[in-house]
Design a protein around this motif. Sequence first.
Motif, PDB file in Angstrom:
ATOM      1  N   LEU A   1       0.369  16.768  29.162  1.00 13.01           N
ATOM      2  CA  LEU A   1       1.453  16.139  29.824  1.00 13.01           C
ATOM      3  C   LEU A   1       2.093  16.964  31.148  1.00 13.01           C
ATOM      4  N   LYS A   2       1.973  18.235  30.961  1.00 16.94           N
ATOM      5  CA  LYS A   2       2.311  19.192  32.105  1.00 16.94           C
ATOM      6  C   LYS A   2       1.452  18.877  33.137  1.00 16.94           C
ATOM      7  N   ILE A   3       0.136  18.673  32.997  1.00 17.21           N
ATOM      8  CA  ILE A   3      -0.842  18.642  34.024  1.00 17.21           C
ATOM      9  C   ILE A   3      -0.623  17.109  34.529  1.00 17.21           C
ATOM     10  N   SER A   4      -0.633  16.244  33.900  1.00 14.36           N
ATOM     11  CA  SER A   4      -0.772  14.634  34.178  1.00 14.36           C
ATOM     12  C   SER A   4       0.784  14.186  34.447  1.00 14.36           C
ATOM     13  N   LYS A   5       1.771  14.738  34.175  1.00 15.44           N
ATOM     14  CA  LYS A   5       3.281  14.203  34.319  1.00 15.44           C
ATOM     15  C   LYS A   5       3.346  12.545  33.981  1.00 15.44           C
ATOM     16  N   ASP A   6       2.350  12.279  32.917  1.00 17.12           N
ATOM     17  CA  ASP A   6       2.381  10.647  32.527  1.00 17.12           C
ATOM     18  C   ASP A   6       1.985  10.774  31.062  1.00 17.12           C
ATOM     19  N   LYS A   7       2.790  10.273  30.151  1.00 16.15           N
ATOM     20  CA  LYS A   7       2.613  10.339  28.681  1.00 16.15           C
ATOM     21  C   LYS A   7       1.428   9.237  28.078  1.00 16.15           C
ATOM     22  N   VAL A   8       1.653   8.348  28.772  1.00 13.65           N
ATOM     23  CA  VAL A   8       0.562   7.177  28.502  1.00 13.65           C
ATOM     24  C   VAL A   8      -0.897   7.685  29.021  1.00 13.65           C
ATOM     25  N   LEU A   9      -1.030   8.256  30.058  1.00 14.67           N
ATOM     26  CA  LEU A   9      -2.289   8.814  30.381  1.00 14.67           C
ATOM     27  C   LEU A   9      -2.850  10.096  29.473  1.00 14.67           C
ATOM     28  N   THR A  10      -1.759  10.670  29.269  1.00 17.30           N
ATOM     29  CA  THR A  10      -2.068  12.086  28.460  1.00 17.30           C
ATOM     30  C   THR A  10      -2.376  11.708  27.099  1.00 17.30           C
ATOM     31  N   GLU A  11      -1.580  10.557  26.569  1.00 11.33           N
ATOM     32  CA  GLU A  11      -2.124  10.229  25.195  1.00 11.33           C
ATOM     33  C   GLU A  11      -3.424   9.614  25.033  1.00 11.33           C
ATOM     34  N   ASP A  12      -3.794   9.012  25.996  1.00  9.51           N
ATOM     35  CA  ASP A  12      -4.962   7.998  26.059  1.00  9.51           C
ATOM     36  C   ASP A  12      -6.084   9.267  26.257  1.00  9.51           C
TER      37      ASP A  12
ATOM     38  N   PRO B   1      -9.207  28.038  22.838  1.00 10.45           N
ATOM     39  CA  PRO B   1      -9.518  28.256  23.954  1.00 10.45           C
ATOM     40  C   PRO B   1     -10.545  27.415  24.351  1.00 10.45           C
ATOM     41  N   TYR B   2     -11.315  26.869  23.443  1.00  8.58           N
ATOM     42  CA  TYR B   2     -12.260  25.855  23.702  1.00  8.58           C
ATOM     43  C   TYR B   2     -11.631  24.495  24.252  1.00  8.58           C
ATOM     44  N   LEU B   3     -10.795  24.355  22.893  1.00  9.36           N
ATOM     45  CA  LEU B   3      -9.927  22.882  23.252  1.00  9.36           C
ATOM     46  C   LEU B   3      -9.151  22.715  24.539  1.00  9.36           C
ATOM     47  N   PHE B   4      -8.355  23.919  24.687  1.00 10.41           N
ATOM     48  CA  PHE B   4      -7.590  23.873  25.968  1.00 10.41           C
ATOM     49  C   PHE B   4      -8.382  23.697  26.935  1.00 10.41           C
ATOM     50  N   SER B   5      -9.514  24.699  27.625  1.00 11.41           N
ATOM     51  CA  SER B   5     -10.135  24.394  28.477  1.00 11.41           C
ATOM     52  C   SER B   5     -11.004  23.078  28.640  1.00 11.41           C
ATOM     53  N   SER B   6     -11.350  22.679  27.701  1.00 12.08           N
ATOM     54  CA  SER B   6     -12.266  21.557  27.695  1.00 12.08           C
ATOM     55  C   SER B   6     -11.292  20.221  27.809  1.00 12.08           C
ATOM     56  N   PHE B   7     -10.094  20.252  27.104  1.00 10.85           N
ATOM     57  CA  PHE B   7      -9.020  19.216  27.566  1.00 10.85           C
ATOM     58  C   PHE B   7      -8.602  19.257  29.136  1.00 10.85           C
ATOM     59  N   ARG B   8      -8.345  20.335  29.551  1.00  9.22           N
ATOM     60  CA  ARG B   8      -7.867  20.525  30.775  1.00  9.22           C
ATOM     61  C   ARG B   8      -8.925  19.631  31.741  1.00  9.22           C
ATOM     62  N   ARG B   9     -10.129  20.178  31.674  1.00  4.33           N
ATOM     63  CA  ARG B   9     -11.228  19.444  32.605  1.00  4.33           C
ATOM     64  C   ARG B   9     -11.083  18.089  32.121  1.00  4.33           C
ATOM     65  N   PHE B  10     -11.219  17.524  30.818  1.00  6.71           N
ATOM     66  CA  PHE B  10     -11.108  16.038  30.442  1.00  6.71           C
ATOM     67  C   PHE B  10     -10.039  15.383  31.443  1.00  6.71           C
ATOM     68  N   ILE B  11      -8.817  16.012  31.253  1.00  8.99           N
ATOM     69  CA  ILE B  11      -7.754  15.231  31.553  1.00  8.99           C
ATOM     70  C   ILE B  11      -7.794  15.214  33.444  1.00  8.99           C
ATOM     71  N   ILE B  12      -7.884  16.169  33.910  1.00  7.69           N
ATOM     72  CA  ILE B  12      -8.115  16.225  35.121  1.00  7.69           C
ATOM     73  C   ILE B  12      -9.182  15.094  35.773  1.00  7.69           C
TER      74      ILE B  12
END
Length: 188
Positions: free
Chosen positions: A37-48, A72-83
């Motif tokens: 949510l901090k990255i996307s600023k969009d709750k729906v997009l983040t949840e999806d 660390p794996y989950l945070f880095s992978s999710f960071r790339r995934f949501i971007i």
Amino acid sequence: MSDLTDEILWKSLKEGDLASFSILFKKFYASLFNYGLKISKDKVLTEDALQDFFVYIYEHKENLSDLDSIAPYLFSSFRRFIIKKINKRQKHIMVRHVDSNIVDINFTAEEFITNQESTTFRNKNLALLINQLPKRQREVIYLKFHCNLKANEIAETMNINYQSVINTLHKAIKNLREDVAIDKLLNY
């Protein structure tokens, strides 16, 4: 089963154990959601994105590497995934571009709130001061103090080296101390 080590939990997940997947999901969903949510600023997009991310993990469980520490794996992978999701969405809609190297995290006063009124006042000021920090410093502060990641885990999440995390964290804290000192001078 929830007291499993990260290594055993991950191994069980890779072997297809749904209970391990459920534990992993429950353990990391909230912190990954808040980070996304901090990255996307969009709750729906983040949840999806987070739902899709966990589905992707389960569907590709056999191909996952062995891990000693899951966070660390989950945070880095999710960071790339949501971007990727944000940038893919940008092709269809005019949405702000997210630089995968620098994520723009902003803090709210509620993230610092406790029950005491004086603490609330200090927390609002702290949120204002943190939001004045450079983007990378804000992200390191967020991962360190809100996601409770260690410096090496932050380095892995942000895809930067360990010393850069230490230096960035040091600069952020130094900047906050200087800002607090200046604020105190101006208010007296």
